[in-house]
Scaffold this active site. Structure first.
Site, mmCIF file in Angstrom:
data_model
loop_
_atom_site.group_PDB
_atom_site.id
_atom_site.type_symbol
_atom_site.label_atom_id
_atom_site.label_comp_id
_atom_site.label_asym_id
_atom_site.label_seq_id
_atom_site.Cartn_x
_atom_site.Cartn_y
_atom_site.Cartn_z
ATOM 1 N N ARG A 1 11.018 -1.200 11.302
ATOM 2 C CA ARG A 1 9.834 -0.922 12.130
ATOM 3 C C ARG A 1 9.695 -1.910 13.278
ATOM 4 N NH1 ARG A 1 4.910 0.157 8.046
ATOM 5 N NH2 ARG A 1 3.862 -1.116 9.622
ATOM 6 N N ARG B 1 -0.651 -9.050 13.061
ATOM 7 C CA ARG B 1 -1.254 -8.022 12.190
ATOM 8 C C ARG B 1 -2.029 -8.680 11.047
ATOM 9 N NH1 ARG B 1 3.971 -5.103 10.713
ATOM 10 N NH2 ARG B 1 2.708 -3.940 9.225
ATOM 11 N N ARG C 1 -10.119 1.035 8.198
ATOM 12 C CA ARG C 1 -9.860 -0.389 8.428
ATOM 13 C C ARG C 1 -11.041 -1.077 9.085
ATOM 14 N NH1 ARG C 1 -3.691 -1.723 9.339
ATOM 15 N NH2 ARG C 1 -2.899 0.221 8.543
ATOM 16 N N ARG D 1 11.609 -5.472 5.235
ATOM 17 C CA ARG D 1 11.367 -4.069 4.855
ATOM 18 C C ARG D 1 12.283 -3.144 5.663
ATOM 19 N NH1 ARG D 1 5.556 -1.974 5.280
ATOM 20 N NH2 ARG D 1 5.600 -3.430 7.026
ATOM 21 N N LYS E 1 0.837 -1.218 0.000
ATOM 22 C CA LYS E 1 0.000 0.000 0.000
ATOM 23 C C LYS E 1 0.863 1.256 0.000
ATOM 24 C CE LYS E 1 -2.059 -1.106 3.864
ATOM 25 N NZ LYS E 1 -1.352 -2.388 4.140
HETATM 26 P P1 AP5 Z 1 4.841 -1.570 1.857
HETATM 27 O O1 AP5 Z 1 4.528 -0.756 0.668
HETATM 28 O O2 AP5 Z 1 5.565 -0.930 2.995
HETATM 29 O O3 AP5 Z 1 3.515 -2.320 2.368
HETATM 30 P P2 AP5 Z 1 2.228 -1.761 3.160
HETATM 31 O O4 AP5 Z 1 1.045 -2.463 2.607
HETATM 32 O O5 AP5 Z 1 2.237 -0.277 3.175
HETATM 33 O O6 AP5 Z 1 2.568 -2.367 4.564
HETATM 34 P P3 AP5 Z 1 2.349 -1.856 6.045
HETATM 35 O O7 AP5 Z 1 2.994 -2.896 6.902
HETATM 36 O O8 AP5 Z 1 2.802 -0.441 6.223
HETATM 37 O O9 AP5 Z 1 0.831 -1.949 6.195
HETATM 38 P P4 AP5 Z 1 0.064 -2.036 7.514
HETATM 39 O O10 AP5 Z 1 -1.316 -1.845 7.055
HETATM 40 O O11 AP5 Z 1 0.292 -3.240 8.333
HETATM 41 O O12 AP5 Z 1 0.720 -0.889 8.401
HETATM 42 P P5 AP5 Z 1 0.367 0.634 8.684
HETATM 43 O O13 AP5 Z 1 1.605 1.396 8.639
HETATM 44 O O14 AP5 Z 1 -0.777 1.080 7.848
HETATM 45 O O15 AP5 Z 1 5.680 -2.835 1.338
HETATM 46 C C1 AP5 Z 1 6.172 -3.806 2.257
HETATM 47 C C2 AP5 Z 1 7.537 -4.337 1.777
HETATM 48 O O16 AP5 Z 1 7.360 -5.042 0.550
HETATM 49 C C3 AP5 Z 1 8.569 -3.227 1.481
HETATM 50 O O17 AP5 Z 1 9.832 -3.702 1.842
HETATM 51 C C4 AP5 Z 1 8.473 -3.027 -0.034
HETATM 52 O O18 AP5 Z 1 9.698 -2.588 -0.579
HETATM 53 C C5 AP5 Z 1 8.111 -4.433 -0.505
HETATM 54 N N1 AP5 Z 1 7.222 -4.448 -1.674
HETATM 55 C C6 AP5 Z 1 6.137 -3.656 -1.898
HETATM 56 N N2 AP5 Z 1 5.541 -3.970 -3.063
HETATM 57 C C7 AP5 Z 1 6.256 -5.012 -3.565
HETATM 58 C C8 AP5 Z 1 6.136 -5.800 -4.747
HETATM 59 N N3 AP5 Z 1 5.129 -5.599 -5.623
HETATM 60 N N4 AP5 Z 1 7.042 -6.790 -4.952
HETATM 61 C C9 AP5 Z 1 8.046 -7.015 -4.061
HETATM 62 N N5 AP5 Z 1 8.219 -6.300 -2.935
HETATM 63 C C10 AP5 Z 1 7.325 -5.315 -2.683
HETATM 64 O O19 AP5 Z 1 -0.185 0.523 10.166
HETATM 65 C C11 AP5 Z 1 0.676 0.197 11.245
HETATM 66 C C12 AP5 Z 1 -0.141 0.128 12.527
HETATM 67 O O20 AP5 Z 1 -0.753 1.398 12.799
HETATM 68 C C13 AP5 Z 1 -1.329 -0.865 12.521
HETATM 69 O O21 AP5 Z 1 -0.923 -2.177 12.849
HETATM 70 C C14 AP5 Z 1 -2.234 -0.245 13.584
HETATM 71 O O22 AP5 Z 1 -1.780 -0.535 14.888
HETATM 72 C C15 AP5 Z 1 -2.069 1.249 13.341
HETATM 73 N N6 AP5 Z 1 -3.056 1.765 12.368
HETATM 74 C C16 AP5 Z 1 -2.786 2.308 11.152
HETATM 75 N N7 AP5 Z 1 -3.929 2.685 10.530
HETATM 76 C C17 AP5 Z 1 -4.936 2.348 11.377
HETATM 77 C C18 AP5 Z 1 -6.351 2.466 11.286
HETATM 78 N N8 AP5 Z 1 -6.971 2.979 10.209
HETATM 79 N N9 AP5 Z 1 -7.098 2.007 12.336
HETATM 80 C C19 AP5 Z 1 -6.513 1.500 13.449
HETATM 81 N N10 AP5 Z 1 -5.176 1.348 13.579
HETATM 82 C C20 AP5 Z 1 -4.400 1.783 12.556
#
Ligand code: AP5
Length: 210
Positions: free
Chosen positions: A153, A164, A88, A127, A13
């Site tokens: 992270r 997660r 979410r 990552r 994402k």
């Molecule tokens: P990356 O692009 O970083 O993936 P992502 O989907 O953004 O992953 P996140 O782990 O950030 O998502 P998340 O939803 O768990 O965390 P968030 O920060 O939103 O890619 C991942 C890796 O893969 C990278 O190394 C990249 O280089 C590689 N990659 C990407 N695309 C690729 C491809 N096509 N091929 C190969 N490699 C690839 O949330 C974190 C925490 O915050 C949550 O757990 C929660 O506690 C809180 N939180 C956030 N939003 C909310 C909400 N709305 N409600 C409640 N709690 C929330």
């Protein structure tokens, strides 16, 4: 364009949002990034969110809803935005719909990025993010340059990633049908190379517009 990106942890994402923001000329709004910034700055919000984030659980709805409402009211988001990681839950989705209805600017699409679970563990644990630029790297698939100021992270330890992923499965059981019923959901296979995924998202978005 007002778009939501939905997908399991590490599905890409953030990677896609960073590219789409350039391609579509609208800001990326990531609740994960905003919460991590609050955590790093040790603000009241960050301290409130820390426990949930570090154990792979969701931060309470009222906390993230307030954060997003404030952000989408800012000037740069008036022409559109890419929401990464919000909503979410159904209450978050309902609150967003109510806010956007008030301004007569509904969502254009909710893009679900699908990636098999075994690939996600590998993507998350290897990552690394550049603290200075926010650029997202992967030690195997997209290695960082030598001068990057890398961060691993706290929630990218394998056990927390698994928690997660379970949390995501539980949450999407209600969220995806909610958006499907509204005719907003489009699905993209996120297992290929990042560039191909971007092109497929753009193709699906332009198909919806025409
Ligand atoms: P990356 O692009 O970083 O993936 P992502 O989907 O953004 O992953 P996140 O782990 O950030 O998502 P998340 O939803 O768990 O965390 P968030 O920060 O939103 O890619 C991942 C890796 O893969 C990278 O190394 C990249 O280089 C590689 N990659 C990407 N695309 C690729 C491809 N096509 N091929 C190969 N490699 C690839 O949330 C974190 C925490 O915050 C949550 O757990 C929660 O506690 C809180 N939180 C956030 N939003 C909310 C909400 N709305 N409600 C409640 N709690 C929330």
């Amino acid at each position: 364009m007002r778009i939501v990106l939905v997908g399991p942890p590490a599905s890409g994402k953030g990677t896609q949002a960073n590219v789409l923001t350039e391609r579509l000329g609208v800001p990326k709004i990531s609740t994960g990034d905003m919460l991590r910034a609050a955590l790093a700055a040790k603000t009241e919000l960050g301290l409130k969110a820390a426990e949930a984030m570090n154990s792979g659980k969701l931060v309470p709805d009222d906390v993230v809803i307030g954060l997003v409402e404030e952000r989408i009211a800012q000037a740069d988001a008036q022409k559109g935005f890419i929401l990464d990681g919000f909503p979410r839950t159904v209450p978050q989705a309902e609150s967003l719909a109510a806010t956007l209805d008030k301004s007569g600017t509904p969502l254009d699409a909710v893009v679900q990025i699908d990636v098999p679970r075994d690939l996600l563990i590998d993507r998350a644990t290897l990552r690394r993010t550049d603290k200075r630029t926010g650029q997202i790297y992967h030690l195997k698939y997209n290695p960082p340059p030598p001068d990057a100021d890398l961060e691993h992270r706290a929630d990218d330890q394998e056990e927390t990633v698994r928690a997660r992923l379970d949390q995501y499965d539980a949450m999407t059981a209600a969220l995806l049908p909610y958006y499907e019923a509204k005719g907003l959901l489009v699905r993209v296979d996120g297992s290929g190379a990042p560039k191909g995924v971007t092109e497929e998202i753009l193709r699906l978005l332009s198909e919806r517009k025409s």
